[in-house]
Design a protein around this motif. Structure first.
Motif, short mmCIF file in Angstrom:
data_model
loop_
_atom_site.label_atom_id
_atom_site.label_comp_id
_atom_site.label_asym_id
_atom_site.label_seq_id
_atom_site.Cartn_x
_atom_site.Cartn_y
_atom_site.Cartn_z
N THR A 44 -4.96 0.75 3.57
CA THR A 44 -5.28 0.79 4.99
C THR A 44 -4.05 0.43 5.82
OG1 THR A 44 -7.57 0.19 4.56
CG2 THR A 44 -6.75 -0.19 6.78
N LYS A 48 -2.27 7.30 6.91
CA LYS A 48 -2.92 8.53 6.41
C LYS A 48 -3.63 9.27 7.53
CE LYS A 48 -5.54 6.31 3.47
NZ LYS A 48 -5.16 4.91 3.78
N SER A 77 -15.61 17.02 8.47
CA SER A 77 -16.47 16.54 7.39
C SER A 77 -17.36 17.68 6.93
CB SER A 77 -17.33 15.36 7.86
OG SER A 77 -18.28 15.79 8.83
N ASP A 105 -11.98 11.90 5.84
CA ASP A 105 -11.31 10.67 6.25
C ASP A 105 -11.31 9.62 5.15
OD1 ASP A 105 -9.99 9.13 8.39
OD2 ASP A 105 -11.76 7.85 8.21
N GLU A 106 -12.37 9.52 4.39
CA GLU A 106 -12.45 8.55 3.29
C GLU A 106 -13.04 9.22 2.07
OE1 GLU A 106 -11.30 5.62 2.90
OE2 GLU A 106 -10.71 5.08 4.94
N ASP A 109 -16.54 8.27 0.90
CA ASP A 109 -17.69 8.85 1.60
C ASP A 109 -18.10 10.18 0.97
OD1 ASP A 109 -17.75 6.72 3.33
OD2 ASP A 109 -16.57 7.74 4.88
N CYS A 156 -8.16 11.52 2.50
CA CYS A 156 -7.52 10.22 2.53
C CYS A 156 -8.20 9.32 1.50
CB CYS A 156 -7.65 9.57 3.91
SG CYS A 156 -6.87 10.50 5.24
N ALA A 157 -7.41 8.56 0.76
CA ALA A 157 -7.99 7.70 -0.28
C ALA A 157 -7.18 6.43 -0.44
CB ALA A 157 -8.04 8.45 -1.60
N GLN A 158 -7.86 5.35 -0.69
CA GLN A 158 -7.21 4.12 -1.08
C GLN A 158 -7.11 4.11 -2.60
OE1 GLN A 158 -8.59 0.55 0.79
NE2 GLN A 158 -9.17 1.62 2.67
N ALA A 165 -14.92 6.80 -6.98
CA ALA A 165 -15.51 7.65 -5.93
C ALA A 165 -16.41 8.73 -6.51
CB ALA A 165 -14.42 8.27 -5.07
#
Length: 199
Positions: A44, A48, A77, A105-106, A109, A156-158, A165
């Motif tokens: 974070t 990104k 999305s 975005d994530e 999700d 986007c990914a952490q 995921a």
């Protein structure tokens, strides 16, 4: 004059320009099309989402000569595989001669949406469009087919969430990870004269 990692912007350019060229630019002896599923990996605050927003704003700004809105649809999305397919057709069921860029975005999700008790067909639709450019939409007694379906995905990914995921969908067995173009970056040091992203 900012702290955005340059590799994100290069990756976004490769993805969007490649999608724009897919099906139009060909090389002798090569039948592959540059449709990338690009994943920006980082903690974070490393830029990104901001890299994507700035790139998108340039491409979609009014009074621009780029004309990306005429050849590419950009979505932020996807809630279902059926919804993703419908983005490739007009209201009469005709396949659109337009390319689709999907921004996620994530990644966590998207992973939660693909669970068996939700909408697992999102992932299978994305895999189908990664493998080919022909897709069908079946409604009641009508079948619509688009033979020029071009999808590019920006995610986007952490780092810590990638292994979990898609654990419920066995993404590795489906070949999902083989289709990703990952790029990792780390928060940039703020130098004199530069402002951090959140200022």
């Amino acid at each position: 004059g900012n702290t955005l990692p340059p590799q994100y912007v290069f990756g976004l350019a490769k993805t969007l320009v490649g999608l724009r060229c897919a099906g139009k630019t060909r090389f002798e002896g090569c039948d592959k099309q540059p449709r990338y599923y690009y994943m920006m990996i980082g903690e974070t605050g490393c830029g990104k989402g901001e890299s994507w927003r700035r790139t998108r704003d340039v491409l979609t700004m009014k009074d621009t000569h780029l004309g990306f809105d005429q050849v590419m649809r950009i979505f932020n999305s996807a809630d279902s595989g059926a919804g993703l397919k419908e983005a490739l057709f007009d209201k009469n069921g005709n396949g659109l001669n337009i390319h689709v860029a999907l921004y996620i975005d994530e990644i966590i999700d998207l992973g939660s949406k693909t669970r068996n008790d939700k909408n697992p067909e999102i992932l299978s639709t994305m895999l189908e469009l990664a493998n080919g450019t022909s897709i069908s939409r079946i409604k009641a007694n009508t079948t619509w087919t688009c033979n020029n379906a071009k999808l590019g995905v920006i995610m986007c990914a952490q780092p810590t969430v990638i292994p979990v995921a898609f654990a419920g969908m066995k993404g590795g067995e489906l070949g999902w990870y083989d289709r990703l173009s990952p790029e990792i970056a780390y928060p940039q040091e703020v130098e004199d004269g530069l402002r951090p992203l959140d200022s």
